[in-house]
Design an enzyme around this catalytic site. Structure first.
Site, PDB file in Angstrom:
ATOM      1  N   HIS A  73     -14.544  76.074  12.486  1.00  0.00           N
ATOM      2  CA  HIS A  73     -14.167  74.664  12.411  1.00  0.00           C
ATOM      3  C   HIS A  73     -13.864  74.079  13.783  1.00  0.00           C
ATOM      4  O   HIS A  73     -14.128  72.900  14.041  1.00  0.00           O
ATOM      5  CB  HIS A  73     -12.958  74.491  11.488  1.00  0.00           C
ATOM      6  N   ARG A  79      -5.127  50.606  12.821  1.00  0.00           N
ATOM      7  CA  ARG A  79      -4.362  51.170  11.695  1.00  0.00           C
ATOM      8  C   ARG A  79      -2.966  51.521  12.213  1.00  0.00           C
ATOM      9  O   ARG A  79      -2.798  52.507  12.928  1.00  0.00           O
ATOM     10  CB  ARG A  79      -5.060  52.409  11.162  1.00  0.00           C
ATOM     11  N   ARG A 115      -3.619  45.435  11.736  1.00  0.00           N
ATOM     12  CA  ARG A 115      -3.319  45.423  10.309  1.00  0.00           C
ATOM     13  C   ARG A 115      -1.872  45.858  10.103  1.00  0.00           C
ATOM     14  O   ARG A 115      -1.438  46.863  10.669  1.00  0.00           O
ATOM     15  CB  ARG A 115      -4.252  46.373   9.547  1.00  0.00           C
ATOM     16  N   GLU A 119     -10.206  43.947  -0.320  1.00  0.00           N
ATOM     17  CA  GLU A 119     -10.478  45.314  -0.772  1.00  0.00           C
ATOM     18  C   GLU A 119     -10.144  45.503  -2.240  1.00  0.00           C
ATOM     19  O   GLU A 119     -10.192  46.613  -2.757  1.00  0.00           O
ATOM     20  CB  GLU A 119      -9.685  46.314   0.082  1.00  0.00           C
ATOM     21  N   ASN A 130     -13.871  50.873   2.111  1.00  0.00           N
ATOM     22  CA  ASN A 130     -13.389  52.168   1.620  1.00  0.00           C
ATOM     23  C   ASN A 130     -12.630  51.984   0.308  1.00  0.00           C
ATOM     24  O   ASN A 130     -12.856  52.700  -0.661  1.00  0.00           O
ATOM     25  CB  ASN A 130     -12.475  52.842   2.651  1.00  0.00           C
ATOM     26  N   ASP A 131     -11.712  51.008   0.292  1.00  0.00           N
ATOM     27  CA  ASP A 131     -10.947  50.746  -0.927  1.00  0.00           C
ATOM     28  C   ASP A 131     -11.736  49.892  -1.912  1.00  0.00           C
ATOM     29  O   ASP A 131     -11.684  50.115  -3.123  1.00  0.00           O
ATOM     30  CB  ASP A 131      -9.628  50.054  -0.589  1.00  0.00           C
ATOM     31  N   ARG A 183     -11.359  57.636  -4.491  1.00  0.00           N
ATOM     32  CA  ARG A 183     -12.151  58.296  -3.444  1.00  0.00           C
ATOM     33  C   ARG A 183     -11.550  59.603  -2.968  1.00  0.00           C
ATOM     34  O   ARG A 183     -12.189  60.342  -2.208  1.00  0.00           O
ATOM     35  CB  ARG A 183     -12.361  57.353  -2.249  1.00  0.00           C
ATOM     36  N   CYS A 222     -14.644  46.424   7.911  1.00  0.00           N
ATOM     37  CA  CYS A 222     -14.078  47.528   8.684  1.00  0.00           C
ATOM     38  C   CYS A 222     -14.053  48.836   7.895  1.00  0.00           C
ATOM     39  O   CYS A 222     -13.170  49.669   8.083  1.00  0.00           O
ATOM     40  CB  CYS A 222     -12.668  47.177   9.166  1.00  0.00           C
TER      41      CYS A 222
END
Length: 855
Positions: A473, A580, A616, A715, A738-739, A749, A786
């Site tokens: 990894h 974020r 945000r 969203e 995403n949401d 998700r 975004c």
């Protein structure tokens, strides 16, 4: 005894001891082979064995058999006497091999009960009659409990089988159900293990093409098996093309005897090192690229439990085991916060796919088998938390080391990574970070995934370590970060003094120490060629994002720290479309102060200069819980107390953040954005609070941008439905796909069995985007996006064709997105988007884009 009990119904053979009167202890592999051969049948052979030489001899004996015979031989760690009796009786009664193995392994339970020792039993369902059904077959009751045991058999098709990330999804899926769920690897003949244990599932060694059996016992058994079946058949949501990118391509410069077709040395050669010249070392190529810089020895402070450790754990007796258990629980909570912060950072910097490595780390901390064993050691033996945790981690690590599969053996690095994190927290040892004053090549004995994910590619130009492999990894993360790396180097590299000039060729696996002038010149030439190509791409990325017919779309970056800001600009970002701010609240026990936030916001704005910065407000909840703020676990956190809902209920937290943002807006192009807006009342309440803070600052004479733009994240489907009213309240929309995709598709998700449904390229989601853009433009406001979908090059023509004014994505994906846009005309993009909207699945949308681009 066994022979008398089964009366010749079962073939028995003994292979104990060695034929040496002077040294009678041990086991002879030839004797084991001969014993297996003497009783071999197509029904299979069960070998009961102890540890030590018995295990090694049994494994060696298998090598004398034909491959098809090896598959019929099962090595079992059941107790010899009790196991032999139980297995023989089961075999004599006509049970199949899996049931015989289960009975053998269960034979230890009566002895444990007699001794008063509590042990967990992962290998079988004791006291229940297992009933195998096809899905939907009539129910049959268990003879002893009245519960039903369902069983299904599936073949695993994803390239790397149940490696860490798919195993994490498997466990996460299993733990959502009340039923007792177990799984075994039929291909390897393993016993059943608990499906809620990340370590046990991973150590099954399930690879591509292996068949597994899954059993579920309980009221929701059918639902559980259906969900796991869907997960396996969806290949755990993995895209083989993504997996292929992790492999090191064959290099024309590398000619290693016995190398595989993929360009990687076979497993037998992974530990082989040789000198190329007096000043050069040979290792395993792990991440391509050439690096030339002074060396820096990274000597990480570790708290470990074996004899070679720089700091040894003190084992001592505790009088209050409950207090010790609670101390461990506190350390686990801190570790979860640290890993969640690392997961968030990695998602932003390298994308969600690679960051999923840390999802497995989080599940490791919740592994019930591991925690139960640690708890037992603390309470039964009155051990301190460090000693109990360390001993169990060492056992788990040793189990990984003993696996036959080299790929799975490498997962021990993740075990050690998590294990070290807890020990560090328990001991109060501070985190060791790579702190470089100038760019350098990092030299170390090893790097954990956590170490690697935290590296700054602008400071760490190359990596040289003595451990590892190209599929570890850490190597995968290094490639994602674009840092050249060579692993598996000889220990001589650790003797190199700091500041010594090193050159690293991550494509060939060569490392030169103070290279000769001609070698240095050749490597500088190779690096120059690579850098020229990279700079050409970056130069294009630093230009405005224009189509062939000169239509422009703004391309900004999603970031989550000060460090991400400069990287974003380096990759061609035209500003920050999403800061974020959750990273300020994670990995701590109290909310950040106004001063702390202001310092960070100003630092980022200063780096950006005249470029825009959209901040945000706190988006806690969902997959980002903050327990210290009073956020308790919820049944469905994505539909719960999160985003703006939480902040409006905790006005002091939001007001503190708003003051910091407003103060940072003075002389900078700062914009504010509220998340998770579902109603007009929510944005009005948020704006009212913003107005209160603005009035306070005016009264105090503190400057801020009076014309600062205010926007919302779109969203939630309700926000799309009432976009016309919301547009009257704000200056811009930013689509959080995403949401939005998970809410439109009713698919969490973070839930592996339904996560593939939450695809932002599904036509249902694309129509939401189209409706939002059209409504916003009709109201005279601009629209950005975004979500991670923008990082997919196939999305570029669709997003452009749908009329978006701006996209914000991971910094590393910016050059590729701009390159994709530059090949299009606006008419082409609009045609592709129109066709995509008429499809009935995300897969068909992708086909449309691919076919259009090929044509």
């Amino acid at each position: 005894m066994v022979a008398q009990m089964v009366q010749g119904k079962v073939s028995l053979a003994v292979a104990a001891g060695i034929d040496d009167p002077q040294n009678p202890l041990g086991t002879d592999a030839i004797q084991v082979y001969e014993a297996i051969a003497s009783v071999y049948s197509e029904d299979g052979v069960l070998v009961l064995m102890d540890l030590g030489s018995a295990l090694m001899s049994a494994e060696m004996a298998l090598e004398f058999l034909l491959p098809e015979q090896q598959a019929k031989v099962h090595l079992c760690a059941a107790p010899l006497v009790e196991g032999a009796i139980a297995a023989a009786v089961a075999a004599a009664s006509g049970s199949d091999m899996q049931r015989v193995i289960a009975e053998a392994q269960a034979a230890l339970l009566p002895k444990a009960a007699q001794l008063g020792v509590a042990i967990s039993h992962p290998s079988s369902i004791i006291g229940e009659e297992q009933v195998t059904h096809d899905m939907g077959a009539p129910e049959e009751a268990s003879l002893s409990t009245g519960q039903i045991t369902r069983e299904i058999h599936l073949t695993v098709h994803n390239r790397l089988g149940l490696h860490a990330r798919p195993a994490a999804k498997f466990v996460a899926c299993a733990t959502r159900f009340q039923s007792q769920i177990q799984v075994c690897n039929l291909t390897k003949g393993s016993g059943f293990v608990r499906a809620d244990s990340i370590n046990q599932v991973t150590m099954l060694g399930v690879r591509q093409g292996h068949e597994i059996a899954i059993t579920a016992t309980g009221a929701d058994a059918d639902e559980a098996l259906a969900a796991l079946k869907a997960l396996v058949e969806s290949h755990f949501g993995e895209d083989d093309s993504v997996l292929e990118s992790h492999a090191i391509p064959p290099s024309p410069h590398l000619s290693t005897p016995g190398a595989s077709a993929e360009g990687n040395p076979p497993a037998a050669l992974l530990a082989t090192h040789w000198l190329l010249s007096p000043s050069s070392l040979k290792g395993i190529p792990a991440s391509p690229g050439v690096a030339i810089a002074p060396s820096f020895q990274f000597k990480k402070t570790t708290v470990v439990w074996h004899h070679a450790a720089p700091i040894r754990i003190q084992e001592y007796h505790v009088d209050n085991p409950e207090a010790e258990w609670q101390r461990l629980q506190a350390a686990l909570r801190i570790a979860r916060q640290e890993i969640q912060a690392l997961l968030t950072h990695s998602s932003i910097q390298i994308g969600d796919a690679e960051a999923a490595i840390f999802d497995a780390h989080l599940l490791f901390l919740e592994d019930p088998m591991l925690l139960e064993t640690v708890q037992e050691r603390i309470f039964a033996l009155h051990l301190n938390a460090e000693a109990a945790w360390g001993a169990v981690i060492e056992e788990v690590a040793n189990n990984y080391h003993q696996l036959e599969d080299p790929y799975l053996q490498e997962r021990v690095a993740d075990v050690v990574d998590v294990g070290q994190r807890i020990l560090r927290i328990l001991s109060g040892t501070p985190i060791t970070t790579v702190d470089l004053s100038q760019p350098a090549i990092l030299v170390a004995s090893d790097l954990t995934p956590s170490d690697t994910a935290s590296l700054d590619p602008t400071k760490v130009l190359g990596i040289c370590i003595t451990a590892g492999s190209a599929t570890a990894h850490s190597a995968i993360l290094a490639r994602s970060l674009g840092i050249p790396a060579v692993v598996g180097l000889p220990s001589e590299i650790l003797q190199v003094a700091d500041g010594t000039l090193l050159t690293v060729d991550g494509e060939t696996g060569n490392v030169w120490i103070e290279p000769e002038p001609d070698t240095l010149a050749a490597l500088e030439g190779k690096r120059h060629t690579q850098q020229t190509a990279r700079q050409r791409a970056l130069a294009a990325a630093h230009q405005p994002c224009l189509t062939r017919d000169r239509h422009q779309i703004s391309v900004l970056a999603n970031i989550g720290s000060i460090e991400d800001t400069q990287q974003a600009l380096n990759m061609g970002a035209e500003g920050v479309g999403l800061l974020r701010t959750e990273f300020l609240y994670l990995h701590r026990t109290s909310a950040p102060s106004e001063e702390e936030q202001l310092t960070v916001y100003q630092a980022i704005a200063q780096i950006l200069g005249t470029h825009p910065l959209i901040i945000r407000t706190l988006d806690a909840g969902g997959d980002k819980p903050l327990p210290y703020l009073g956020m308790q676990p919820e049944t469905n956190p994505f539909l719960g107390w999160r985003g703006i809902r939480f902040c409006l209920d905790r006005p002091q937290i939001l007001q503190t953040q708003l003051r910091a943002i407003l103060k940072a807006s003075a002389r900078h192009q700062v914009k504010i954005m509220f998340p998770m807006i579902a109603t007009v009342a929510e944005i009005q309440a948020a704006k009212a609070m913003l107005a209160e803070v603005q009035a306070e600052l005016r009264q105090a004479g503190i400057p801020f941008d009076e014309k600062m733009e205010v926007g919302i994240m779109v969203e939630v489907p309700s926000a799309v439905a009432i976009a016309e009213q919301l547009a009257q309240e704000v200056d811009f929309f930013s689509l959080g796909t995403n949401d939005l995709s998970q809410y439109v598709m009713a698919a969490d998700r973070t839930n592996p069995q339904v996560a593939p449904l939450a695809d932002a390229l599904h036509p249902a989601v694309l129509r939401m985007i189209q409706q939002t853009v059209q409504t916003a433009h009709a109201a005279g406001i601009w629209v950005g996006l975004c979500g991670e979908v923008a990082a997919d090059p196939l999305s570029a023509p669709i997003l452009l064709g749908l009329g978006l004014d701006e996209v914000s994505l991971s910094p590393l994906a910016i050059p590729v997105f701009k390159e994709a846009i530059a090949k299009l005309t606006m008419a082409q993009a609009q045609a592709i988007a129109a066709t995509a909207l008429q499809q009935d699945s995300a897969a068909k949308v992708r086909e449309v884009v691919l076919n259009s681009l090929v044509l």
